[in-house]
Design a protein around this motif. Structure first.
Motif, PDB file in Angstrom:
ATOM      1  N   GLY A  69      -0.138 -20.151  21.712  1.00 29.24           N
ATOM      2  CA  GLY A  69      -0.340 -18.778  21.249  1.00 29.24           C
ATOM      3  C   GLY A  69      -1.500 -18.097  21.946  1.00 29.24           C
ATOM      4  O   GLY A  69      -1.868 -16.973  21.602  1.00 29.24           O
ATOM      5  N   CYS A  70      -2.085 -18.754  22.955  1.00 32.24           N
ATOM      6  CA  CYS A  70      -3.244 -18.206  23.658  1.00 32.24           C
ATOM      7  C   CYS A  70      -2.833 -16.981  24.477  1.00 32.24           C
ATOM      8  O   CYS A  70      -1.813 -16.988  25.172  1.00 32.24           O
ATOM      9  N   LEU A  71      -3.645 -15.956  24.402  1.00 28.46           N
ATOM     10  CA  LEU A  71      -3.357 -14.709  25.106  1.00 28.46           C
ATOM     11  C   LEU A  71      -4.138 -14.560  26.408  1.00 28.46           C
ATOM     12  O   LEU A  71      -4.062 -13.526  27.055  1.00 28.46           O
ATOM     13  N   MET A  99      -4.671 -13.379  17.799  1.00 21.63           N
ATOM     14  CA  MET A  99      -4.483 -14.829  17.744  1.00 21.63           C
ATOM     15  C   MET A  99      -4.844 -15.296  16.341  1.00 21.63           C
ATOM     16  O   MET A  99      -5.799 -14.814  15.748  1.00 21.63           O
ATOM     17  N   CYS A 107     -11.124 -22.962  20.076  1.00 19.24           N
ATOM     18  CA  CYS A 107     -10.217 -21.817  19.867  1.00 19.24           C
ATOM     19  C   CYS A 107      -9.415 -21.973  18.574  1.00 19.24           C
ATOM     20  O   CYS A 107      -9.072 -20.976  17.939  1.00 19.24           O
ATOM     21  N   PRO A 121     -10.563 -18.122  17.056  1.00 19.74           N
ATOM     22  CA  PRO A 121      -9.644 -17.491  18.012  1.00 19.74           C
ATOM     23  C   PRO A 121     -10.383 -16.456  18.874  1.00 19.74           C
ATOM     24  O   PRO A 121     -11.086 -15.603  18.347  1.00 19.74           O
TER      25      PRO A 121
END
Length: 190
Positions: free
Chosen positions: A157-159, A149, A140, A144
């Motif tokens: 910061g992962c959604l 991201m 990631c 991303p």
């Protein structure tokens, strides 16, 4: 690029400078033309930088022989190697894939935890100029998975809505210093 190592490139630029000195060419047009040539060569180099490992492999030890086992690859489940020479990176000998890492700090495993999206083993970066640390997934970090991201970001910061290391699970409140920011707990320091 052979033009850059042979004297022909320098000679061509010197000829252009002589034309300027003789009043047969304009400085601005020669400058633009020369910058366009060097910009094109730079763009070519940037787009083909992946081949540099192959070129260096001829003179130095292969990337597959360097590094020490650090974490498991999410694709093949085998150990990837941490190549500590700059730029620091992870290399999977089985998949022949290379992943960039955060620079100028320490990289270590984050227990046996895995990314819920791609099964890569999570790592912790610590150090840098501010002494910050963050958990990240090597895959990631480079690719991303969601729009919004940033490349080179950590799990904070992962959604992904169910990621236990992501912003939605570890977010505490809005940041007081920056409008869009969210304060996130640091699971790596605990």
């Amino acid at each position: 690029d052979s033009d850059l190592v042979l004297p022909t490139m320098r000679s061509a630029v010197e000829q252009q400078l002589n034309l300027i000195a003789a009043g047969k060419a304009e400085f601005d047009s020669v400058l633009r033309h020369t910058l366009q040539i060097f910009a094109a060569k730079f763009q070519y180099f940037v787009s083909n930088i992946g081949g540099m490992d192959n070129l260096f492999e001829v003179s130095f030890s292969p990337l597959s022989d360097s590094g020490k086992p650090l974490s498991r690859c999410g694709k093949c489940r085998r150990y990837m190697k941490l190549v500590e020479t700059k730029p620091q990176r992870l290399y999977c000998p089985a998949c022949d894939d290379t992943y960039t890492l955060p620079q100028n700090g320490m990289i270590r495993e984050y227990q046996e935890n895995k990314c819920p999206l791609d099964e890569f083993q999570l790592l912790v970066y610590s150090g840098g100029t501010r002494g910050k640390s963050f958990v990240f997934c090597p895959y990631c970090f480079n690719f991303p998975p969601f729009p919004g991201m940033v490349k080179g970001g950590g799990c904070n910061g992962c959604l992904h809505p169910t990621c236990q290391y992501g912003r939605d699970q570890l977010g505490v409140s809005q940041c007081m210093e920056c409008q869009p920011g969210i304060l996130v707990l640091d699971p790596a320091s605990g």
